[in-house]
Scaffold this active site. Structure first.
Site, PDB file in Angstrom:
ATOM      1  N   LYS A  51       0.836  -1.222   0.000  1.00  0.00           N
ATOM      2  CA  LYS A  51       0.000   0.000   0.000  1.00  0.00           C
ATOM      3  C   LYS A  51       0.862   1.260   0.000  1.00  0.00           C
ATOM      4  O   LYS A  51       0.367   2.380   0.131  1.00  0.00           O
ATOM      5  CB  LYS A  51      -0.902   0.027   1.246  1.00  0.00           C
ATOM      6  CG  LYS A  51      -1.966  -1.023   1.290  1.00  0.00           C
ATOM      7  CD  LYS A  51      -3.104  -0.689   2.268  1.00  0.00           C
ATOM      8  CE  LYS A  51      -2.675  -0.548   3.684  1.00  0.00           C
ATOM      9  NZ  LYS A  51      -3.834  -0.367   4.623  1.00  0.00           N
ATOM     10  N   LYS A  53       2.709   2.246   2.365  1.00  0.00           N
ATOM     11  CA  LYS A  53       2.594   2.863   3.698  1.00  0.00           C
ATOM     12  C   LYS A  53       3.666   2.247   4.578  1.00  0.00           C
ATOM     13  O   LYS A  53       3.942   1.064   4.506  1.00  0.00           O
ATOM     14  CB  LYS A  53       1.224   2.541   4.306  1.00  0.00           C
ATOM     15  CG  LYS A  53       0.126   3.544   3.996  1.00  0.00           C
ATOM     16  CD  LYS A  53      -1.098   3.238   4.867  1.00  0.00           C
ATOM     17  CE  LYS A  53      -1.920   4.473   5.091  1.00  0.00           C
ATOM     18  NZ  LYS A  53      -3.085   4.253   5.957  1.00  0.00           N
TER      19      LYS A  53
HETATM   20  N1  C2G Z   1     -10.423   6.953   9.167  1.00  0.00           N
HETATM   21  C1  C2G Z   1     -11.437   7.850   9.480  1.00  0.00           C
HETATM   22  N2  C2G Z   1     -11.121   9.130   9.778  1.00  0.00           N
HETATM   23  C2  C2G Z   1      -9.827   9.547   9.780  1.00  0.00           C
HETATM   24  C3  C2G Z   1      -8.784   8.635   9.470  1.00  0.00           C
HETATM   25  C4  C2G Z   1      -9.109   7.321   9.173  1.00  0.00           C
HETATM   26  O1  C2G Z   1     -12.630   7.486   9.491  1.00  0.00           O
HETATM   27  N3  C2G Z   1      -9.561  10.839  10.091  1.00  0.00           N
HETATM   28  C5  C2G Z   1     -10.799   5.571   8.830  1.00  0.00           C
HETATM   29  C6  C2G Z   1     -10.451   5.201   7.392  1.00  0.00           C
HETATM   30  O2  C2G Z   1     -11.461   5.680   6.510  1.00  0.00           O
HETATM   31  C7  C2G Z   1     -10.418   3.678   7.480  1.00  0.00           C
HETATM   32  C8  C2G Z   1      -9.911   3.428   8.913  1.00  0.00           C
HETATM   33  O3  C2G Z   1     -10.075   4.666   9.632  1.00  0.00           O
HETATM   34  O4  C2G Z   1     -11.744   3.145   7.350  1.00  0.00           O
HETATM   35  C9  C2G Z   1      -8.465   3.019   8.952  1.00  0.00           C
HETATM   36  O5  C2G Z   1      -7.705   4.021   8.274  1.00  0.00           O
HETATM   37  P1  C2G Z   1      -6.191   3.638   7.831  1.00  0.00           P
HETATM   38  O6  C2G Z   1      -5.488   3.038   8.995  1.00  0.00           O
HETATM   39  O7  C2G Z   1      -5.624   4.823   7.136  1.00  0.00           O
HETATM   40  O8  C2G Z   1      -6.470   2.467   6.800  1.00  0.00           O
HETATM   41  P2  C2G Z   1      -6.196   2.468   5.214  1.00  0.00           P
HETATM   42  O9  C2G Z   1      -4.774   2.719   4.936  1.00  0.00           O
HETATM   43  O10 C2G Z   1      -7.255   3.306   4.605  1.00  0.00           O
HETATM   44  O11 C2G Z   1      -6.406   0.902   4.884  1.00  0.00           O
HETATM   45  O12 C2G Z   1      -8.192  -2.845   2.630  1.00  0.00           O
HETATM   46  C10 C2G Z   1      -8.460  -1.570   3.152  1.00  0.00           C
HETATM   47  C11 C2G Z   1      -7.201  -0.895   3.637  1.00  0.00           C
HETATM   48  O13 C2G Z   1      -6.444  -1.749   4.487  1.00  0.00           O
HETATM   49  C12 C2G Z   1      -7.579   0.383   4.384  1.00  0.00           C
END
Ligand code: C2G
Length: 139
Positions: A51, A53
């Protein structure tokens, strides 16, 4: 009625959940409210590399942290993009929940469970935390 079988309504969500913040807690609380049991699939360090990340905390540490949250019932590893349908089947999932930055991206799951995208929490992100701390771009 006597003999009625209570079926737990099970929810799943996915993410890296690095440097835990209120945006994560808000999505976990709201996801859990769609049922009685919440499974969280946490991106492994290897999948995070896919990803593009780099999490500050290791998968093991992010797992320990997520398991300590009262909204979370089970944590499983997210190893790839392809495992969601199998996860839904294996965990008997009724509802898939993600933040709306993913809106539409997982609609193929509608053949297997309810798909819900919830509004993100404004003004907070792991990227913002790193940037505000002057860590942007540093490992
Ligand atoms: N999130 C949120 N508000 C934020 C930051 C994050 O609602 N200010 C939510 C994201 O939308 C996601 C969850 O928290 O639903 C986790 O965010 P991340 O850890 O950034 O995950 P991500 O990299 O989006 O990975 O297969 C799907 C991926 O693994 C999602």
């Amino acid at each position: 009625m006597i003999g009625d079988v209570f079926k737990m309504k099970k929810v799943i969500t996915y993410g890296t959940f690095d440097l835990l913040h209120v945006g994560h807690i808000n999505i976990l609380r709201r996801a859990r409210e769609y049922g009685d049991y919440l499974v969280v699939a946490i991106s492994t360090d290897e999948f995070n590399a896919i990803k593009n990340k780099k999490a500050y905390y290791s998968y093991e540490d992010r797992k320990v942290i997520l398991e300590a949250i009262k909204y979370v019932d089970k944590v499983i590893p997210e190893n790839n993009w392809e495992q969601k349908i199998q996860d839904v089947k294996d965990n008997d999932i009724d509802v898939f929940v993600m933040g709306d930055d993913w809106k539409g991206k997982f609609d193929f799951l509608k053949d297997y469970c309810e798909v819900v995208y919830l509004p993100r929490t404004e003004g907070i992100s792991t990227t913002k935390i790193k940037s505000d701390l002057g860590l942007k771009g540093k490992e």
